[in-house]
Design an enzyme around this catalytic site. Structure first.
Site, short mmCIF file in Angstrom:
data_model
loop_
_atom_site.label_atom_id
_atom_site.label_comp_id
_atom_site.label_asym_id
_atom_site.label_seq_id
_atom_site.Cartn_x
_atom_site.Cartn_y
_atom_site.Cartn_z
N ARG A 21 -9.06 46.97 70.60
CA ARG A 21 -9.37 47.63 69.33
C ARG A 21 -9.87 49.06 69.52
NH1 ARG A 21 -9.42 43.41 65.55
NH2 ARG A 21 -8.95 45.06 64.11
N TYR A 25 -3.96 32.55 59.32
CA TYR A 25 -4.01 33.51 58.21
C TYR A 25 -3.01 33.15 57.11
CZ TYR A 25 -7.27 36.59 60.60
OH TYR A 25 -8.39 37.10 61.19
N ARG A 83 -11.32 52.13 64.36
CA ARG A 83 -12.67 51.59 64.48
C ARG A 83 -13.72 52.58 64.97
NH1 ARG A 83 -13.17 45.28 66.30
NH2 ARG A 83 -12.78 44.45 64.23
N ASP A 97 -1.08 45.96 63.34
CA ASP A 97 -1.91 44.78 63.12
C ASP A 97 -1.10 43.53 63.39
OD1 ASP A 97 -4.82 44.39 61.84
OD2 ASP A 97 -3.57 42.65 61.41
N ARG A 156 -8.18 58.46 58.36
CA ARG A 156 -8.15 57.28 57.50
C ARG A 156 -8.67 57.62 56.10
NH1 ARG A 156 -8.53 53.42 54.95
NH2 ARG A 156 -9.06 51.28 55.45
O1 CP3 Z 1 -6.42 47.41 69.57
C1 CP3 Z 1 -6.17 48.31 68.77
O2 CP3 Z 1 -6.94 49.26 68.58
C2 CP3 Z 1 -4.81 48.33 68.09
C3 CP3 Z 1 -4.86 48.03 66.72
C4 CP3 Z 1 -5.21 46.64 66.22
C5 CP3 Z 1 -5.68 46.45 64.90
N1 CP3 Z 1 -5.75 45.11 64.68
C6 CP3 Z 1 -5.98 47.51 63.93
C7 CP3 Z 1 -6.89 47.24 62.81
C8 CP3 Z 1 -5.09 45.38 66.82
C9 CP3 Z 1 -4.70 45.00 68.24
C10 CP3 Z 1 -5.42 44.42 65.84
C11 CP3 Z 1 -5.36 42.97 66.08
C12 CP3 Z 1 -5.92 42.04 65.08
N2 CP3 Z 1 -5.90 42.15 63.72
C13 CP3 Z 1 -6.50 40.79 65.41
C14 CP3 Z 1 -6.60 40.22 66.82
C15 CP3 Z 1 -7.64 40.85 67.66
C16 CP3 Z 1 -9.05 40.43 67.37
O3 CP3 Z 1 -9.86 41.35 67.12
O4 CP3 Z 1 -9.33 39.23 67.45
C17 CP3 Z 1 -6.88 40.18 64.21
C18 CP3 Z 1 -7.56 38.83 64.07
C19 CP3 Z 1 -6.48 41.05 63.14
C20 CP3 Z 1 -6.61 40.81 61.66
C21 CP3 Z 1 -7.43 41.87 61.02
N3 CP3 Z 1 -7.03 43.20 60.83
C22 CP3 Z 1 -8.75 41.76 60.49
C23 CP3 Z 1 -9.56 40.46 60.50
C24 CP3 Z 1 -9.13 43.00 59.98
C25 CP3 Z 1 -10.37 43.41 59.24
C26 CP3 Z 1 -11.55 43.58 60.11
C27 CP3 Z 1 -11.37 44.50 61.31
O5 CP3 Z 1 -11.64 45.71 61.22
O6 CP3 Z 1 -10.95 44.02 62.34
C28 CP3 Z 1 -8.05 43.90 60.25
C29 CP3 Z 1 -8.04 45.33 59.91
C30 CP3 Z 1 -7.81 46.29 61.01
N4 CP3 Z 1 -6.85 46.17 61.97
C31 CP3 Z 1 -8.51 47.52 61.21
C32 CP3 Z 1 -7.93 48.12 62.34
C33 CP3 Z 1 -8.26 49.45 62.94
C34 CP3 Z 1 -9.61 48.10 60.32
C35 CP3 Z 1 -8.92 48.71 59.16
C36 CP3 Z 1 -9.54 49.94 58.58
O7 CP3 Z 1 -9.30 51.05 59.08
O8 CP3 Z 1 -10.20 49.76 57.56
#
Ligand code: CP3
Length: 352
Positions: free
Chosen positions: A36, A164, A40, A86, A49
């Protein structure tokens, strides 16, 4: 058996440390990246963003996704990039659209409840072909990286994606998804197979678009009992690993301490570890030939820099070689940047 990866002649990577470790080769220090890392934590990410309508606009605009993917390479100097996207693009490609609700997370207006819902879903190559914006983002990123570091592509593991699709949003228990496994296991298997077929096609297209390495995230592995993990998760991850033969693949099954022996039997190169696991115990369970990735407590990056540096060095010593340094889960959004940099720089200064 360590998977034999044939190097493609067109890759001229200046830093291929992570690929060398995944292939079982000798390196002078372990490579480091953070799950991640794209999005973030970086102020550059938040600035970009803030100018957009939402998360999905960023994910679906290849130039912007590429920009965010490269930000941590410029700012943190990590040894790999992970494509900004994602895991939820897969359900969407299959026909279940998601929304990303500010400060709450993902939401699916429609969920899977019965057989007819699964029958309606697209799958395989046809579904994966919907995700052209991801392949474009990979191609642009690859070009703009100019070989600085390898590019990681990823997908959710079928069990996590099913969770999901059935639940419709995050959950503490995922009890709707777990209920399906008890009440209608046959339907669960049908859905898992459709997700798997789509994921395999998708990951192959990611490799074709430029991914040098792949990671499968089974974020909700830890909520299943061992027997159900063996029945509903492992066989589908195995299909994915068996189908990917051109690039190294990492399996990160969070909190799946009970499944390490089975994970060790997969045809993957690397196993990702959460922060509860002791690398020496894991090594005994998974055998000698896999690389291990992880597993610093993400909250350790809130500590002072002396403690971050000492704990990072101790972790590297405990792992020994065949190690890709990472956190035990994704970096938390409010992690102080100096702590992240201290972690990365400590690894980069280390020599075996
Ligand atoms: O690793 C990276 O930086 C690449 C990008 C990436 C995102 N999501 C961007 C994202 C990756 C590899 C993921 C994977 C992901 N997404 C997982 C598996 C990894 C883990 O952490 O267990 C899961 C379960 C998700 C589903 C998901 N997407 C959730 C639960 C959320 C909300 C909470 C959060 O921030 O994780 C997201 C949103 C998301 N995906 C964001 C980002 C940067 C935040 C969105 C924003 O900018 O508001």
């Amino acid at each position: 058996m360590q998977k034999v990866i044939v190097e493609s002649p067109q890759t001229k990577l200046q830093n291929d440390l992570i690929l060398r470790v995944a292939r079982g080769e000798e390196v002078e220090r372990p490579p480091v990246w953070l799950m991640r890392q794209a999005g973030r934590i970086l102020p550059q990410y938040r600035a970009l963003r803030g100018k957009l309508s939402g998360f999905k606009e960023l994910v679906e605009t290849p130039e912007l996704a590429a920009e965010v993917t490269i930000q941590p390479i410029d700012e943190l100097d990590v040894d790999a990039a992970i494509i900004f996207s994602d895991i939820l693009v897969i359900p969407e490609a299959m026909g279940l659209t998601y929304e990303m609700i500010e400060k709450k997370g993902p939401f699916f207006p429609e969920t899977i409840k019965q057989g007819a819902d699964v029958d309606k879903l697209a799958s395989g190559e046809h579904a994966a072909a919907q995700l052209q914006y991801v392949f474009d983002a990979l191609a642009i990123t690859k070009r703009e990286l100019g070989g600085r570091v390898p590019l990681i592509g990823f997908a959710g593991a079928p069990w996590t994606i099913l969770s999901y699709m059935v639940e419709g949003q995050g959950s503490k228990t995922f009890s709707k998804a777990r209920k399906l496994l008890y009440q209608n296991p046959q339907l669960a298997h049908q859905l898992l197979q459709k997700i798997t077929d789509t994921t395999i096609a998708y990951l192959k297209l990611k490799v074709a678009a430029g991914a040098d390495m792949l990671q499968v995230f089974d974020s909700w592995a830890g909520i299943l009992p061992k027997a159900q993990y063996s029945a509903f998760a492992i066989p589908y991850i195995r299909q994915i690993c068996d189908a990917i033969q051109d690039v190294p693949i990492t399996v990160f099954a969070k909190d799946a301490w009970f499944a390490l022996e089975e994970l060790g039997q997969l045809d993957c190169n690397t196993i990702g570890l959460d922060w509860h696991l002791d690398p020496q115990d894991v090594r005994q369970k998974v055998g000698a030939d896999k690389a291990l990735q992880g597993n610093l407590d993400p909250c350790l990056l809130y500590a002072d820099e002396q403690e971050i540096a000492t704990s990072t060095e101790e972790m590297i010593q405990r792992f020994g070689k065949q190690h890709i340094v990472n956190l035990g889960h994704g970096v938390y959004p409010d992690t102080p940047l100096p702590g992240v940099k201290c972690f990365v720089n400590t690894v980069k200064a280390f020599r075996y």
